[in-house]
Design a protein around this motif. Structure first.
Motif, PDB file in Angstrom:
ATOM      1  N   GLU A  18       0.832  -1.209   0.000  1.00 35.74           N
ATOM      2  CA  GLU A  18       0.000   0.000   0.000  1.00 35.74           C
ATOM      3  C   GLU A  18       0.868   1.262   0.000  1.00 35.74           C
ATOM      4  O   GLU A  18       0.599   2.215  -0.732  1.00 35.74           O
ATOM      5  N   VAL A  19       1.924   1.253   0.815  1.00 36.72           N
ATOM      6  CA  VAL A  19       2.835   2.401   0.864  1.00 36.72           C
ATOM      7  C   VAL A  19       3.589   2.548  -0.460  1.00 36.72           C
ATOM      8  O   VAL A  19       3.776   3.662  -0.954  1.00 36.72           O
ATOM      9  N   GLU A  21       2.551   1.884  -3.304  1.00 33.04           N
ATOM     10  CA  GLU A  21       1.627   2.432  -4.303  1.00 33.04           C
ATOM     11  C   GLU A  21       1.503   3.948  -4.209  1.00 33.04           C
ATOM     12  O   GLU A  21       0.827   4.561  -5.032  1.00 33.04           O
ATOM     13  N   THR A  22       2.180   4.561  -3.243  1.00 35.18           N
ATOM     14  CA  THR A  22       2.190   6.025  -3.133  1.00 35.18           C
ATOM     15  C   THR A  22       3.506   6.624  -3.643  1.00 35.18           C
ATOM     16  O   THR A  22       3.726   7.822  -3.519  1.00 35.18           O
ATOM     17  N   TYR A  24       6.008   7.356  -6.854  1.00 40.65           N
ATOM     18  CA  TYR A  24       5.895   7.556  -8.294  1.00 40.65           C
ATOM     19  C   TYR A  24       7.246   7.850  -8.915  1.00 40.65           C
ATOM     20  O   TYR A  24       8.088   8.517  -8.319  1.00 40.65           O
ATOM     21  N   LYS A  29       4.415   9.617 -14.104  1.00 41.22           N
ATOM     22  CA  LYS A  29       3.179   9.868 -13.361  1.00 41.22           C
ATOM     23  C   LYS A  29       2.041   9.825 -14.356  1.00 41.22           C
ATOM     24  O   LYS A  29       2.228  10.217 -15.497  1.00 41.22           O
ATOM     25  N   ASN A  32       2.011   4.520 -10.349  1.00 39.59           N
ATOM     26  CA  ASN A  32       2.930   4.302  -9.229  1.00 39.59           C
ATOM     27  C   ASN A  32       3.915   3.180  -9.558  1.00 39.59           C
ATOM     28  O   ASN A  32       3.754   2.465 -10.544  1.00 39.59           O
ATOM     29  N   GLU A  70      12.835   7.443  -1.143  1.00 40.56           N
ATOM     30  CA  GLU A  70      11.428   7.546  -0.760  1.00 40.56           C
ATOM     31  C   GLU A  70      10.867   6.180  -0.365  1.00 40.56           C
ATOM     32  O   GLU A  70      10.148   6.055   0.637  1.00 40.56           O
ATOM     33  N   LYS A  74       9.524   5.489   3.444  1.00 42.02           N
ATOM     34  CA  LYS A  74       8.107   5.159   3.657  1.00 42.02           C
ATOM     35  C   LYS A  74       7.930   3.767   4.261  1.00 42.02           C
ATOM     36  O   LYS A  74       7.074   3.570   5.120  1.00 42.02           O
TER      37      LYS A  74
END
Length: 110
Positions: A18-19, A21-22, A24, A29, A32, A70, A74
């Protein structure tokens, strides 16, 4: 589409995905990194460590460091993860066939 290999000793793979998928690739863009097929493996161990094995669209990607930082940051912020490691691989090399149908539609590749 690329299938992510999951070895999940602590049950956090769904939250990790889930993280991810945030995150990019700024050049691709709005898709993801999961839908782009850049994530190959999510591995967690009983000691709370998490390892993400991923690739980039090209070896010379100018934002490689930013994307990997990133991802690491995350994943490390997830409750239950004590350490997050990001491993970069180019085996197998990425290609458009690894993208989800949704990503291909979003980017106009269908």
């Amino acid at each position: 589409m690329n299938q992510i290999i999951v070895m999940d000793a602590i049950g956090l793979a769904p939250q990790i995905r889930e993280v991810l998928e945030t995150v990019y690739d700024p050049e691709l863009k709005p898709a993801n990194i999961v839908d782009l097929g850049l994530v190959y493996e999510i591995i967690t161990k009983a000691d709370g460590s998490a390892k993400i094995v991923m690739t980039l669209t090209a070896p010379g990607c100018p934002v490689a460091g930013d994307i990997m930082d990133e991802v690491q940051r995350k994943v490390a912020d997830i409750d239950g993860v004590n350490q997050a490691v990001v491993e970069l691989t180019f085996d197998p090399p990425w290609n458009r066939d690894m993208m989800s149908e949704e990503a291909k539609l979003e980017l106009g590749f269908l």
